[in-house]
Design a protein around this motif. Structure first.
Motif, mmCIF file in Angstrom:
data_model
loop_
_atom_site.group_PDB
_atom_site.id
_atom_site.type_symbol
_atom_site.label_atom_id
_atom_site.label_comp_id
_atom_site.label_asym_id
_atom_site.label_seq_id
_atom_site.Cartn_x
_atom_site.Cartn_y
_atom_site.Cartn_z
ATOM 1 N N UNK A 195 0.830 -1.208 0.000
ATOM 2 C CA UNK A 195 0.000 0.000 0.000
ATOM 3 C C UNK A 195 0.863 1.255 0.000
ATOM 4 N N UNK A 196 1.927 1.252 0.789
ATOM 5 C CA UNK A 196 2.830 2.407 0.818
ATOM 6 C C UNK A 196 3.494 2.598 -0.540
ATOM 7 N N UNK A 197 3.934 1.504 -1.145
ATOM 8 C CA UNK A 197 4.578 1.593 -2.460
ATOM 9 C C UNK A 197 3.598 2.122 -3.510
ATOM 10 N N UNK A 198 2.352 1.655 -3.471
ATOM 11 C CA UNK A 198 1.360 2.144 -4.418
ATOM 12 C C UNK A 198 1.107 3.632 -4.226
ATOM 13 N N UNK A 199 1.029 4.061 -2.969
ATOM 14 C CA UNK A 199 0.844 5.482 -2.704
ATOM 15 C C UNK A 199 2.003 6.319 -3.217
ATOM 16 N N UNK A 200 3.234 5.818 -3.043
ATOM 17 C CA UNK A 200 4.403 6.544 -3.552
ATOM 18 C C UNK A 200 4.350 6.668 -5.072
ATOM 19 N N UNK A 201 3.971 5.574 -5.751
ATOM 20 C CA UNK A 201 3.902 5.614 -7.213
ATOM 21 C C UNK A 201 2.883 6.641 -7.689
#
Length: 450
Positions: A195-201
């Motif tokens: 979820x954090x990685x998706x938010x960063x992208x």
């Protein structure tokens, strides 16, 4: 006495990540403003990392790479060495030799030697994301405050700490961060991490848009599409919807930016019908590079030879240079010293020998990386690592069509190729290394030569 002063052993999780820390220092130093001409702090640290690897291998008396890895990573040396001997001057040949070896051979080999397991790989991939977030934040601030590089008469182009001299630096860093974040988000890691990685992208879409870099947009869009396609239709549709919504929310609210972005997007389709001067310059430089290759088909004009031969092969359509202004730079013209295509740069300066050896190395990495990804796509471990590695290589190969190496951000290319090489040539961990919840193996993987 010695036992009383001895430091306590590092926890297993922290000790497992120590090998990646020297490599993480490179993206960290790229977050700093440039120091001027010459090698920057990140380049110096990358050289120190290579030296550290050499000393470590000599001390341990072991083979640095497997035979396959040595052939794949060492193949470009042939063309680079021949082109260095054909350079116009010893200084130019030596400088070009060092740069090419750093980016395409030594730094990737150092990454391959230092990384031992998937936990190290993820640490370095997250450092790419962190650098992208920092550079993107600086770039958005530059746009909002009008302190960026000049674009259409306004100082609104986001360039991060790289400055107006390297307008592609921030776009490269942010694009690679998007690719890494997308790969991690599409993997099988913990839900919170994905979820954090998706938010960063999603967040990085805004600074990427404000970089006004058509090449970075195209390469990132193609790469993320390929990553999504490899993970299934349902997940791909969800991700596309999320990115589209984020683009509307993050970009749609900026009035001037929306008009500029629309014009920039429209210019992509107009490169053949009504190209602007930058596109005319690029076509002219491509034609000049092709002319150099025709005159010197096997070994090219020599490393660093394109600027000297350019005027002899370019037509009068080529302008005197590009305008540089803003982000701390006073107005001046910057000479066009490369064809803005890595493939044509190699072809003109290294000839067919250089292009075949360098391209052969990249093709071998691509085949091995994709094969590894297909093996783990359904149930195997390390899907996120495979998506990141294949994404980084695909982005680089696409960007090389209309971009080349140069500037402080170039060292990121070496690190990215190193991650690709690790996945393609040394991704399999021993069966006993069963990853826990956090993905850190219970013991360090076997040596790269085993």
């Amino acid at each position: 006495m010695s036992h009383a002063l001895a430091l306590p052993p590092l926890p297993r999780r922290a000790a497992a990540l120590v090998p990646a820390l020297p490599l993480v220092a490179v993206p960290v130093l790229l977050a700093l403003p440039p120091t001027g001409d010459g090698a920057g702090p990140a380049d110096v640290v990358s050289a120190l990392v290579v030296g550290y690897c050499v000393l470590r291998l000599l001390r341990e008396r072991r083979r640095p790479l497997s035979p396959v890895a040595a052939v794949v990573l060492g193949l470009p040396v042939v063309g680079i060495a021949l082109a260095a001997m054909g350079a116009a001057s010893p200084a130019a040949g030596f400088g070009g030799l060092c740069r090419y070896l750093q980016v395409f051979v030594l730094v990737p080999a150092a990454v391959l030697v230092l990384l031992r397991h998937r936990a190290d790989f993820r640490v370095l991939a997250w450092s790419f994301v962190g650098l992208a977030l920092w550079q993107g934040a600086v770039g958005v601030h530059q746009y909002l405050t009008g302190t960026g590089a000049s674009y259409q008469g306004e100082t609104v182009r986001a360039v991060g700490t790289f400055g107006a001299q390297d307008v592609m630096g921030m776009a490269t860093a942010v694009s690679l961060g998007v690719v890494c974040a997308a790969g991690i988000a599409l993997g099988r890691g913990p839900v919170r991490q994905r979820a954090v990685a998706a938010g960063c992208a999603v967040v990085l879409v805004l600074p990427l848009a404000l970089s006004f870099s058509r090449g970075a947009w195209i390469a990132t869009a193609l790469t993320c599409t390929a990553q999504l396609a490899l993970t299934g239709l349902r997940r791909a549709l969800k991700a596309v919807a999320a990115v589209a919504a984020a683009t509307v929310v993050l970009v749609g609210g900026f009035g001037v930016g929306t008009a500029m972005l629309q014009e920039r997007v429209d210019s992509i389709a107009a490169v053949a019908d009504a190209p602007d001067q930058s596109v005319v310059d690029r076509y002219t430089l491509w034609a000049a590079a092709t002319g150099m290759w025709r005159a010197h088909p096997l070994t090219g004009v020599g490393l660093k030879g394109f600027p000297e031969y350019r005027d002899g092969y370019a037509t009068l359509a080529l302008s005197s240079g590009s305008d540089i202004e803003g982000a701390g730079e006073t107005y001046h013209r910057q000479a066009l010293l490369s064809p803005h295509s890595m493939y044509l740069l190699v072809l003109s300066e290294q000839g067919l020998v250089g292009l075949l050896t360098l391209g052969g190395s990249w093709l071998a990495l691509l085949v091995c990386a994709v094969r590894g990804l297909l093996r783990v796509r359904r149930r195997g471990p390390g899907l996120d690592c495979g998506l990141v590695a294949c994404g980084l290589l695909l982005w680089q190969l696409t960007d090389f069509v209309y971009g080349d190496i140069g500037g402080p951000s170039t060292v990121l290319t070496g690190l990215a190729l190193g991650l690709v090489a690790w996945w393609a040539l040394f991704r399999d961990e021993p069966a006993g290394d069963v990853a826990g919840r956090d993905g850190v193996p219970a013991r360090v993987a076997e040596d790269v030569t085993r």
